[in-house]
Design an enzyme around this catalytic site. Structure first.
Site, PDB file in Angstrom:
ATOM      1  N   GLY A 258       5.279   8.378  -0.645  1.00 34.17           N
ATOM      2  CA  GLY A 258       5.684   7.307   0.284  1.00 34.17           C
ATOM      3  C   GLY A 258       6.434   6.199  -0.453  1.00 34.17           C
ATOM      4  O   GLY A 258       7.515   5.772  -0.037  1.00 34.17           O
ATOM      5  N   CYS A 374      -5.223   0.746  -3.006  1.00 34.73           N
ATOM      6  CA  CYS A 374      -5.575   0.515  -1.595  1.00 34.73           C
ATOM      7  C   CYS A 374      -7.082   0.255  -1.547  1.00 34.73           C
ATOM      8  O   CYS A 374      -7.800   0.870  -0.779  1.00 34.73           O
ATOM      9  CB  CYS A 374      -5.141   1.665  -0.698  1.00 34.73           C
ATOM     10  SG  CYS A 374      -5.739   3.269  -1.219  1.00 34.73           S
TER      11      CYS A 374
END
Ligand SMILES: C[S@@+](CC[C@H](N)C(=O)[O-])C[C@H]1O[C@@H](n2cnc3c(N)ncnc32)[C@H](O)[C@@H]1O
Length: 438
Positions: A258, A374
């Protein structure tokens, strides 16, 4: 396969076999009716999201614990409770359709039990909800060790409670538009013409929030690679790293790619190496490169051991999107609550430190390293970076002057849900620290 039976099968794969939710659903894809897929997905994700709470409620209603071989009946009960509590299924259908599954499970003896538990819940909901408030696992719908861990990092202003609650809310579908190719306003108009309501993100110039998720193939320009699905917090990485024309850049933990693609969208004229330890996951990066038409050098290798893969040419910039607890993305991957174990955290913290130290010598003087996770756990984030800065005397922390995130002793933290529009849910939990080599 009957959709409610499929849910029980998927839940068994997660809770008994330790499979993650996407793999568990994929495991039954041949027998799942395409029309039932979103119902099965919503119910499986929902039951896992609220698992500790549903288990607590079931315990109040079942007098004798079910045997290990009958865990499927327990999972059926949990899915029935989930429908009554959280889904817009009429109560009578939730009960009768759930009870019917006992036959498909070939456990007709459990018919009366499942029926009684669901009906008793309907009668006793108020009393049970009162008890639920006094039990932390049930109240926050997280295993106790997760609650303790998040609480330790976020005591101040009771932020830990907000994080736990945000983890239980359905995340938005967020897009990243290649704004070098199409203006965001223009893309929003195209979506509107298709009756897809959406709004621009506040922090990433490329982000668009959809009001409701849609299959990617209905999105204009998706197949042409000009649009990708990516949370807004994750979109901030490429902007912070700020790739410049002609630079040599390393994306050290890159799969599924990503951020790799976003770096190339920001500046296509870079020499980008995308590395990941899992060879099978490199395939995902390649698919993303193919769809978007960019190029990068892919390496299946261990970031711990540059000696096995590095060509001795220094990098101008390094993105280290480190393997982490994923505690900031529990809302997207609720199975993390059950699959992650408390003892995993120390190992992750150790690995992150090792990767940071192994990659540091590969960076040119004056070069930038962006550390990202994250996670919302201090040991993986601000404490990790403070420790690194103490060890590396030629490392200088750079300020991140943005209107998002909470300033930490070292780095910036986004908490899950931040930046929502009109009261809607915003970004994933993310941590960023930008470090320059002296
Ligand atoms: C948070 S994910 C990366 C997500 C990715 N940057 C993106 O934006 O799509 C972390 C990745 O680190 C990889 N990884 C874990 N340990 C590694 C190591 N020692 N060396 C290289 N990659 C590693 C995992 O396989 C995983 O794909």
């Amino acid at each position: 396969m009957n959709s409610r039976l499929a849910v029980v099968k998927v839940l068994s794969q997660v809770t008994l076999n330790g499979r993650n939710l996407p793999d568990a659903i994929a495991h039954y894809s041949d027998v799942i009716d395409e029309n039932d897929r979103s119902f099965i997905q919503a119910m499986s994700y929902g039951v896992i999201r609220f698992y500790p709470r549903l288990q607590f409620i079931a315990k109040q209603l079942i007098s004798k614990p079910l045997k290990t071989k009958d865990q499927d009946v327990l999972l059926l009960i949990l899915s029935g409770l989930y429908q009554l509590i959280e889904m817009r299924v009429p109560d009578h259908a939730a009960v009768s359709e759930t009870v019917k599954v006992t036959k498909a499970l070939k456990k007709p003896w459990s018919k009366n039990l499942v029926n009684a538990v669901l009906r008793n819940y309907q009668r006793q909901a108020a009393t049970i909800n009162n008890k639920l408030d006094k039990n932390a696992e049930a109240k926050y719908a997280h295993p106790y060790w997760w609650i303790k861990l998040i609480k330790t990092s976020w005591q101040e202003n009771d932020r830990w409670q907000k994080i736990l609650n945000a983890n239980n809310i359905n995340p938005p579908m967020t897009l990243r538009i290649n704004t070098r190719h199409i203006e965001r306003e223009n893309y929003l108009t195209q979506l509107k013409q298709l009756d897809i309501t959406a709004s621009a993100g506040k922090y990433s110039a490329d982000a668009i929030y959809l009001d409701k998720p849609v299959p990617v193939n209905v999105l204009p320009l998706f197949n042409e690679g000009k649009v990708s699905v990516q949370d807004e917090a994750a979109q901030l990485a490429a902007v912070l790293l700020n790739p410049q024309k002609g630079e040599r850049i390393l994306d050290a933990c890159a799969a599924p790619g990503g951020k790799t693609i976003h770096l190339l969208e920001q500046e296509s004229d870079i020499e980008l190496t995308a590395l990941d330890i899992e060879e099978s996951r490199l395939q995902k990066i390649q698919e993303n490169l193919n769809r978007t038409g960019f190029k990068a050098k892919l390496l299946a290798a261990n970031a711990f051991e540059p000696v096995s893969w590095w060509d001795n040419k220094m990098f101008d910039r390094i993105l280290l999107d480190a393997p982490c607890s994923a505690s900031g993305v529990i809302r997207r991957h609720p199975d993390i609550k059950l699959l992650r174990q408390e003892h995993d955290i120390a190992k992750l913290v150790h690995d992150q430190a090792q990767i940071l130290n192994a990659l540091w010598p590969l960076l040119k003087p004056g070069g930038m390293l962006l550390y990202a996770t994250c996670s919302v756990i201090a040991e993986e984030n601000t404490l990790q970076i403070q420790h690194f800065l103490q060890q590396q005397t030629d490392a200088a922390l750079q300020p991140i002057n943005t209107d998002w995130g909470l300033q930490q002793a070292a780095g910036k933290q986004i908490l899950p849900g931040e930046g929502g529009i009109d009261g809607k849910n915003g970004m994933d939990g993310f941590f960023y620290a930008l470090i320059q080599k002296q």
